[in-house]
Design an enzyme around this catalytic site. Structure first.
Site, mmCIF file in Angstrom:
data_model
loop_
_atom_site.group_PDB
_atom_site.id
_atom_site.type_symbol
_atom_site.label_atom_id
_atom_site.label_comp_id
_atom_site.label_asym_id
_atom_site.label_seq_id
_atom_site.Cartn_x
_atom_site.Cartn_y
_atom_site.Cartn_z
ATOM 1 N N CYS A 44 0.861 -1.317 -0.145
ATOM 2 C CA CYS A 44 -0.014 -0.094 0.129
ATOM 3 C C CYS A 44 0.801 1.253 -0.229
ATOM 4 C CB CYS A 44 -0.912 -0.119 1.137
ATOM 5 S SG CYS A 44 0.093 0.054 2.777
ATOM 6 N N ASP A 47 2.429 2.600 2.488
ATOM 7 C CA ASP A 47 2.507 3.264 3.671
ATOM 8 C C ASP A 47 3.817 2.779 4.459
ATOM 9 O OD1 ASP A 47 -0.018 4.498 3.477
ATOM 10 O OD2 ASP A 47 -1.076 2.817 4.228
ATOM 11 N N CYS A 74 -2.855 3.187 7.863
ATOM 12 C CA CYS A 74 -4.146 3.174 7.960
ATOM 13 C C CYS A 74 -4.610 3.004 9.707
ATOM 14 C CB CYS A 74 -4.691 2.239 7.056
ATOM 15 S SG CYS A 74 -4.540 0.542 7.436
ATOM 16 N N CYS A 94 -1.239 -4.549 6.903
ATOM 17 C CA CYS A 94 -0.872 -3.452 7.915
ATOM 18 C C CYS A 94 -0.559 -3.730 9.246
ATOM 19 C CB CYS A 94 -2.327 -2.515 8.165
ATOM 20 S SG CYS A 94 -2.966 -2.547 6.545
HETATM 21 FE FE1 FES Z 1 -1.459 0.936 4.310
HETATM 22 FE FE2 FES Z 1 -2.936 -0.119 6.071
HETATM 23 S S1 FES Z 1 -3.516 0.274 4.208
HETATM 24 S S2 FES Z 1 -0.825 0.295 6.384
#
Ligand code: FES
Length: 211
Positions: A36, A38, A63, A107
């Site tokens: 993702c 992140d 998230c 995540c």
């Molecule tokens: Fe990226 Fe949860 S969607 S850390």
């Protein structure tokens, strides 16, 4: 459709514990998720005699699941020895949170990986790594896969801005395809150093910006 988050997840998301950073940490890691884009950063303070984690903080650019997992694993890790904290699994984190939606597994894995990488970073900084694999171009490339390119949220290798890697006689040279005055150059330099300079057989790291 809202994701079915448990009450515990929502509570940790709204009031995350141990958020922030530790100045001059004993161990630190930034991990990113290829799934993702992140990121999560984990900072450790460790008592050198007992090898216990005296303080742990995290910053999340992810998230709600990622924030809640960062919160729970830092709570689980605080006061534990490095060895104990290293064996905290994402399953334990997920169970402690009352479960996470399967689509959000990565995540919580990301947060757990962040903690493990910070522990590994502590060990490397303090010469405590037993398995002494010689540093090669491949080892360096693998580490650069854990350095994010903040422009894209993907790692440096995937975004093809690593122009060259050289390893010889304790010296590592990394050439990055970005101008030296790029807004993220200093940040990228710092993250590369963090990943490479503590390797047991590395004496010098030179990072060149070559665009
Ligand atoms: Fe990226 Fe949860 S969607 S850390």
């Amino acid at each position: 459709m809202p994701l079915p988050y448990s009450e515990i997840v929502m509570e940790h998301f709204r009031n995350p514990r141990n958020v922030g950073r530790i100045e001059n940490p004993d161990g630190k890691a930034v991990e990113g998720s290829p799934a993702c884009g992140d990121m999560v950063a984990v900072y450790l303070a460790v008592d050198p005699d007992s090898q216990r984690i005296t303080d742990v903080k995290f910053e999340s650019y992810g998230c709600a699941s990622n924030i809640a997992t960062g919160s729970i694993i830092t709570e689980l890790a605080k006061g534990k020895t490095l060895e104990e904290a290293k064996s905290i699994t994402w399953k334990q984190a997920s169970e402690a949170l009352g479960g996470l939606p399967p689509i959000k597994t990565h995540c919580s894995v990301l947060a757990v990986d962040g903690l493990r990488a910070a522990i590994q970073n502590y060990r490397e900084r303090h010469g405590l790594v037993k398995e002494r694999v010689p540093t090669t171009v491949e080892v360096v490339r693998k580490r650069l896969k854990h350095v994010m390119n903040p422009m894209t949220g993907l790692d440096l290798v995937r975004t093809k801005i690593v122009r060259d890697i050289e390893v010889s006689g304790g010296k590592v040279r990394v050439a990055i395809d970005l101008p030296a005055d790029h807004q993220f150059a200093a940040n990228i330099r710092e993250e590369i150093l963090e990943k490479i300079e503590h390797l047991w057989d590395v004496d010098e790291v030179v990072i060149e910006f070559t665009e």
